[in-house]
Write a protein that holds these residues in place. Structure first.
Motif, PDB file in Angstrom:
ATOM      1  N   MET A   1      28.322  48.217  48.676  1.00  0.00           N
ATOM      2  CA  MET A   1      28.142  48.513  47.699  1.00  0.00           C
ATOM      3  C   MET A   1      29.979  48.035  46.537  1.00  0.00           C
ATOM      4  O   MET A   1      30.107  47.687  46.993  1.00  0.00           O
ATOM      5  N   LYS A   2      28.783  48.301  45.235  1.00  0.00           N
ATOM      6  CA  LYS A   2      30.389  47.198  44.484  1.00  0.00           C
ATOM      7  C   LYS A   2      30.886  47.893  43.318  1.00  0.00           C
ATOM      8  O   LYS A   2      30.851  49.083  43.094  1.00  0.00           O
ATOM      9  N   PRO A   3      32.491  47.335  43.078  1.00  0.00           N
ATOM     10  CA  PRO A   3      32.911  47.807  43.260  1.00  0.00           C
ATOM     11  C   PRO A   3      33.008  48.473  42.150  1.00  0.00           C
ATOM     12  O   PRO A   3      32.614  47.525  41.304  1.00  0.00           O
ATOM     13  N   ALA A   4      34.285  50.116  41.346  1.00  0.00           N
ATOM     14  CA  ALA A   4      33.574  50.106  40.054  1.00  0.00           C
ATOM     15  C   ALA A   4      34.892  49.178  39.413  1.00  0.00           C
ATOM     16  O   ALA A   4      35.735  48.936  39.387  1.00  0.00           O
ATOM     17  N   ALA A   5      34.287  48.864  37.650  1.00  0.00           N
ATOM     18  CA  ALA A   5      35.211  47.653  37.038  1.00  0.00           C
ATOM     19  C   ALA A   5      36.110  48.772  36.952  1.00  0.00           C
ATOM     20  O   ALA A   5      36.197  50.255  35.908  1.00  0.00           O
ATOM     21  N   THR A   6      37.428  47.900  36.398  1.00  0.00           N
ATOM     22  CA  THR A   6      38.582  48.723  36.051  1.00  0.00           C
ATOM     23  C   THR A   6      38.884  47.818  35.427  1.00  0.00           C
ATOM     24  O   THR A   6      38.368  46.939  34.494  1.00  0.00           O
ATOM     25  N   ALA A   7      39.907  48.476  34.436  1.00  0.00           N
ATOM     26  CA  ALA A   7      40.219  48.051  32.981  1.00  0.00           C
ATOM     27  C   ALA A   7      41.828  47.381  33.447  1.00  0.00           C
ATOM     28  O   ALA A   7      42.421  45.894  32.296  1.00  0.00           O
ATOM     29  N   HIS A   8      41.677  46.423  34.591  1.00  0.00           N
ATOM     30  CA  HIS A   8      42.956  45.268  34.662  1.00  0.00           C
ATOM     31  C   HIS A   8      42.135  44.192  35.962  1.00  0.00           C
ATOM     32  O   HIS A   8      41.119  44.779  35.920  1.00  0.00           O
ATOM     33  N   SER A   9      43.136  43.171  36.185  1.00  0.00           N
ATOM     34  CA  SER A   9      42.636  42.217  36.545  1.00  0.00           C
ATOM     35  C   SER A   9      42.497  42.087  38.189  1.00  0.00           C
ATOM     36  O   SER A   9      42.391  41.527  38.635  1.00  0.00           O
ATOM     37  N   HIS A  10      43.013  43.974  38.776  1.00  0.00           N
ATOM     38  CA  HIS A  10      43.527  43.675  40.253  1.00  0.00           C
ATOM     39  C   HIS A  10      42.133  43.781  41.294  1.00  0.00           C
ATOM     40  O   HIS A  10      40.751  43.887  40.755  1.00  0.00           O
ATOM     41  N   ASN A  11      42.218  42.720  41.850  1.00  0.00           N
ATOM     42  CA  ASN A  11      41.248  42.539  42.867  1.00  0.00           C
ATOM     43  C   ASN A  11      40.736  43.365  43.678  1.00  0.00           C
ATOM     44  O   ASN A  11      40.901  43.284  45.065  1.00  0.00           O
ATOM     45  N   PRO A  12      39.507  44.258  43.906  1.00  0.00           N
ATOM     46  CA  PRO A  12      40.126  45.741  45.149  1.00  0.00           C
ATOM     47  C   PRO A  12      38.908  44.263  46.292  1.00  0.00           C
ATOM     48  O   PRO A  12      39.415  45.054  47.435  1.00  0.00           O
ATOM     49  N   TRP A  13      38.943  43.973  46.408  1.00  0.00           N
ATOM     50  CA  TRP A  13      37.629  42.700  47.865  1.00  0.00           C
ATOM     51  C   TRP A  13      39.594  42.038  48.256  1.00  0.00           C
ATOM     52  O   TRP A  13      39.646  42.042  49.355  1.00  0.00           O
ATOM     53  N   LEU A  14      40.435  41.213  47.714  1.00  0.00           N
ATOM     54  CA  LEU A  14      42.130  41.779  48.071  1.00  0.00           C
ATOM     55  C   LEU A  14      42.517  42.670  49.152  1.00  0.00           C
ATOM     56  O   LEU A  14      42.897  43.660  48.048  1.00  0.00           O
ATOM     57  N   ALA A  15      42.837  41.986  50.037  1.00  0.00           N
ATOM     58  CA  ALA A  15      43.618  43.050  51.321  1.00  0.00           C
ATOM     59  C   ALA A  15      45.624  42.780  50.991  1.00  0.00           C
ATOM     60  O   ALA A  15      45.912  41.596  50.461  1.00  0.00           O
ATOM     61  N   HIS A  16      46.278  44.412  49.863  1.00  0.00           N
ATOM     62  CA  HIS A  16      47.785  44.153  50.201  1.00  0.00           C
ATOM     63  C   HIS A  16      48.621  45.032  50.903  1.00  0.00           C
ATOM     64  O   HIS A  16      47.160  45.667  51.546  1.00  0.00           O
ATOM     65  N   SER A  17      49.929  44.469  50.985  1.00  0.00           N
ATOM     66  CA  SER A  17      50.209  44.861  51.945  1.00  0.00           C
ATOM     67  C   SER A  17      51.439  46.353  51.023  1.00  0.00           C
ATOM     68  O   SER A  17      51.217  46.070  50.154  1.00  0.00           O
ATOM     69  N   VAL A  18      50.759  48.015  51.540  1.00  0.00           N
ATOM     70  CA  VAL A  18      51.112  48.586  51.683  1.00  0.00           C
ATOM     71  C   VAL A  18      51.841  49.552  51.957  1.00  0.00           C
ATOM     72  O   VAL A  18      52.309  49.140  53.667  1.00  0.00           O
ATOM     73  N   ARG A  19      52.747  50.300  51.484  1.00  0.00           N
ATOM     74  CA  ARG A  19      54.573  51.014  52.769  1.00  0.00           C
ATOM     75  C   ARG A  19      54.324  51.820  53.043  1.00  0.00           C
ATOM     76  O   ARG A  19      53.483  53.194  51.987  1.00  0.00           O
ATOM     77  N   ILE A  20      54.276  53.072  54.028  1.00  0.00           N
ATOM     78  CA  ILE A  20      53.333  53.992  53.901  1.00  0.00           C
ATOM     79  C   ILE A  20      55.528  55.014  53.530  1.00  0.00           C
ATOM     80  O   ILE A  20      56.779  54.849  54.105  1.00  0.00           O
ATOM     81  N   ALA A  21      54.715  55.546  52.472  1.00  0.00           N
ATOM     82  CA  ALA A  21      56.204  56.373  51.909  1.00  0.00           C
ATOM     83  C   ALA A  21      56.212  57.537  52.216  1.00  0.00           C
ATOM     84  O   ALA A  21      57.596  58.292  52.395  1.00  0.00           O
ATOM     85  N   ARG A  22      55.679  58.476  52.355  1.00  0.00           N
ATOM     86  CA  ARG A  22      55.854  59.840  53.521  1.00  0.00           C
ATOM     87  C   ARG A  22      54.235  60.008  53.544  1.00  0.00           C
ATOM     88  O   ARG A  22      52.936  60.125  53.563  1.00  0.00           O
ATOM     89  N   MET A  23      54.300  60.790  55.238  1.00  0.00           N
ATOM     90  CA  MET A  23      53.670  61.295  55.474  1.00  0.00           C
ATOM     91  C   MET A  23      53.610  62.798  56.018  1.00  0.00           C
ATOM     92  O   MET A  23      55.023  63.338  56.372  1.00  0.00           O
TER      93      MET A  23
END
Length: 234
Positions: A1-23
């Motif tokens: 499934m292809k990702p929907a296009a966005t207005a930004h240059s963000h590449n959805p296929w690249l994994a990024h580090s995220v931090r849990i701010a709240r659970m």
């Protein structure tokens, strides 16, 4: 499934580090996890549309697709409401705040909120199906003047399974008619009892030709909801 296009240059296929701010516990066996990007530049580039999902990655365990349940207008925090259903989700539920995981996305299609402008909107959600519809609710509240009547029908097997119940009054105050029903009541329940289709059958509709319905929940619930909607001329 292809990702929907966005207005930004963000590449959805690249994994990024995220931090849990709240659970936060949502309902029995369901929790909400708020994530923030470690890289401020990615925060600026990332955006999603109501209905899309992310891939969450726990090293050594695997990757899972989870619908985004947050407000699309809040760029700094990306929320996911998750049911504990396997090794990855159970492990994620046990992670402490400030833990780091991987995330890539957004992927998938999105709810047609643009097609609803100037129309009445009916949202029908069953159980955890409200999670992927919550971004629609947030969008409609932010742009409330662009839509006519908005009705949200929320159903659950029992009162303890109602997602985001603490937000219903705020949604009502924002101009959304929130109708809540449960299959089985407990001693404290004073609301409606029955299926979401029973509520859908009774709500007034000004012009069915100018009404859009979106639904998410158990497959059998969605099937009957669609049949009811078609029967009413939506």
């Amino acid at each position: 499934m292809k990702p929907a296009a966005t207005a930004h240059s963000h590449n959805p296929w690249l994994a990024h580090s995220v931090r849990i701010a709240r659970m936060a516990s949502a309902t029995p066996g369901v929790f909400t996890c708020d994530l923030t990007f470690d890289d401020a530049a990615v925060t600026e580039e990332y955006s999603y549309r109501p209905g899309q999902f992310n891939m969450l990655y726990l090293p050594g365990l695997g990757e899972i697709a989870i619908s985004i349940s947050g407000d699309p207008g809040l760029r700094e925090v990306v929320s996911h409401t998750i049911r504990e259903a396997g090794n990855v989700t159970r492990a994620l539920a046990q992670l402490p705040v400030n833990s780091s995981i991987g995330m890539r996305g957004p992927f998938g299609s999105h709810w047609p909120v643009e097609d609803c402008v100037g129309r009445d909107v009916v949202l029908v959600a069953g159980g955890i199906g409200l999670a992927p519809l919550r971004p629609v609710v947030c969008h409609l509240l932010t742009h409330r003047d662009a839509y006519r009547n908005v009705t949200l029908i929320v159903g659950s097997r029992e009162p303890s399974g109602l997602l985001y119940s603490e937000e219903y009054e705020d949604w009502r105050a924002g101009g959304i008619d929130v109708q809540v029903t449960v299959d089985r009541a407990d001693s404290s329940w004073r609301g409606k009892i029955g299926m979401v289709t029973n509520v859908l059958d009774r709500i007034p509709l000004r012009d069915t030709r100018q009404t859009v319905l979106m639904t998410c929940g158990p497959e059998v619930m969605m099937w009957y909801t669609v049949q009811m909607a078609l029967g009413r001329g939506i």
